[in-house]
Motif scaffolding. Sequence first.
Motif, mmCIF file in Angstrom:
data_model
loop_
_atom_site.group_PDB
_atom_site.id
_atom_site.type_symbol
_atom_site.label_atom_id
_atom_site.label_comp_id
_atom_site.label_asym_id
_atom_site.label_seq_id
_atom_site.Cartn_x
_atom_site.Cartn_y
_atom_site.Cartn_z
ATOM 1 N N PHE A 1 11.397 -4.034 49.002
ATOM 2 C CA PHE A 1 10.949 -4.853 47.883
ATOM 3 C C PHE A 1 12.070 -5.747 47.385
ATOM 4 N N LEU A 2 13.274 -5.182 47.212
ATOM 5 C CA LEU A 2 14.383 -5.973 46.689
ATOM 6 C C LEU A 2 14.783 -7.097 47.646
ATOM 7 N N LEU A 3 14.709 -6.844 48.935
ATOM 8 C CA LEU A 3 15.019 -7.888 49.905
ATOM 9 C C LEU A 3 14.034 -9.039 49.764
ATOM 10 N N VAL A 4 12.758 -8.743 49.694
ATOM 11 C CA VAL A 4 11.739 -9.790 49.560
ATOM 12 C C VAL A 4 11.936 -10.523 48.238
ATOM 13 N N TRP A 5 12.083 -9.784 47.168
ATOM 14 C CA TRP A 5 12.236 -10.386 45.843
ATOM 15 C C TRP A 5 13.483 -11.268 45.791
ATOM 16 N N GLU A 7 15.290 -12.671 48.313
ATOM 17 C CA GLU A 7 15.495 -13.702 49.327
ATOM 18 C C GLU A 7 14.329 -14.668 49.500
ATOM 19 N N ALA A 8 13.248 -14.474 48.789
ATOM 20 C CA ALA A 8 12.064 -15.306 48.998
ATOM 21 C C ALA A 8 11.987 -16.488 48.041
ATOM 22 N N GLY A 9 13.104 -16.883 47.467
ATOM 23 C CA GLY A 9 13.116 -17.990 46.516
ATOM 24 C C GLY A 9 12.577 -19.295 47.066
ATOM 25 N N ASN A 10 12.734 -19.522 48.361
ATOM 26 C CA ASN A 10 12.241 -20.767 48.955
ATOM 27 C C ASN A 10 10.723 -20.859 48.959
ATOM 28 N N VAL A 11 10.044 -19.748 48.830
ATOM 29 C CA VAL A 11 8.574 -19.760 48.795
ATOM 30 C C VAL A 11 8.061 -19.255 47.445
ATOM 31 N N ARG A 12 8.864 -19.436 46.408
ATOM 32 C CA ARG A 12 8.522 -18.916 45.079
ATOM 33 C C ARG A 12 7.257 -19.534 44.494
ATOM 34 N N PHE A 13 6.860 -20.713 44.985
ATOM 35 C CA PHE A 13 5.641 -21.338 44.493
ATOM 36 C C PHE A 13 4.418 -20.876 45.284
ATOM 37 N N LYS A 35 17.566 2.278 52.867
ATOM 38 C CA LYS A 35 18.898 2.084 52.300
ATOM 39 C C LYS A 35 19.974 1.964 53.361
ATOM 40 N N SER A 36 19.864 2.689 54.446
ATOM 41 C CA SER A 36 20.881 2.624 55.488
ATOM 42 C C SER A 36 20.865 1.288 56.214
ATOM 43 N N ASP A 37 19.806 0.528 56.052
ATOM 44 C CA ASP A 37 19.688 -0.745 56.751
ATOM 45 C C ASP A 37 19.977 -1.956 55.880
ATOM 46 N N LEU A 38 20.322 -1.752 54.619
ATOM 47 C CA LEU A 38 20.571 -2.890 53.737
ATOM 48 C C LEU A 38 21.927 -3.503 54.074
ATOM 49 N N THR A 39 21.911 -4.493 54.919
ATOM 50 C CA THR A 39 23.131 -5.174 55.324
ATOM 51 C C THR A 39 22.930 -6.665 55.201
ATOM 52 N N THR A 40 24.019 -7.391 55.259
ATOM 53 C CA THR A 40 23.943 -8.844 55.220
ATOM 54 C C THR A 40 23.147 -9.363 56.403
ATOM 55 N N PHE A 46 15.920 -11.710 57.687
ATOM 56 C CA PHE A 46 14.706 -11.917 56.888
ATOM 57 C C PHE A 46 14.595 -13.375 56.455
ATOM 58 N N LEU A 47 15.694 -13.918 55.967
ATOM 59 C CA LEU A 47 15.689 -15.294 55.494
ATOM 60 C C LEU A 47 15.466 -16.288 56.631
ATOM 61 N N SER A 48 16.180 -16.131 57.738
ATOM 62 C CA SER A 48 16.095 -17.117 58.824
ATOM 63 C C SER A 48 14.852 -16.957 59.687
ATOM 64 N N ASP A 49 14.351 -15.743 59.847
ATOM 65 C CA ASP A 49 13.243 -15.507 60.774
ATOM 66 C C ASP A 49 11.875 -15.386 60.117
#
Length: 146
Positions: A1-5, A7-13, A35-40, A46-49
Amino acid sequence: FLLVWGEAGNVRFMPEVIYFITELALASESSCLAKSDLTTDRSRHFLSDIVRPIYNVVFDEWYDEVKVNQSNQRDVKKLRAGYEDFLPPNVANYDDWNELFCSPQRLVSSIMLLDEKPLFDLPHEERFAALARVDWQGSLSAATTK
């Protein structure tokens, strides 16, 4: 959820798109949100793909190009000719794409993978991982309500 919330600013509309992505992320058994997968790298993936290809459909519909203003290093987007005052009625917009994500029947028939298979043929818990393989250009272009 936090990743989507986060990083999804480009589709906020497109809140229905964000809800759709979030729902698939939460349903995913092999979610990259553990949690073990939360990396840059996960965030970048997520952002690029996922997010960027969706945004690119919006950008390509309205803009010719983007340049960098050398004095302030900010993006300067150039709208397509004739779009300066308003978008023509036959151009897709956020409302068109949001309507797609509000209609289960249209959503199921419209969202296709790059191999031309429907996203919804996959088991529910595998759909989030498959979002990077969605043909967003074809899926969203075919979804306009105009």
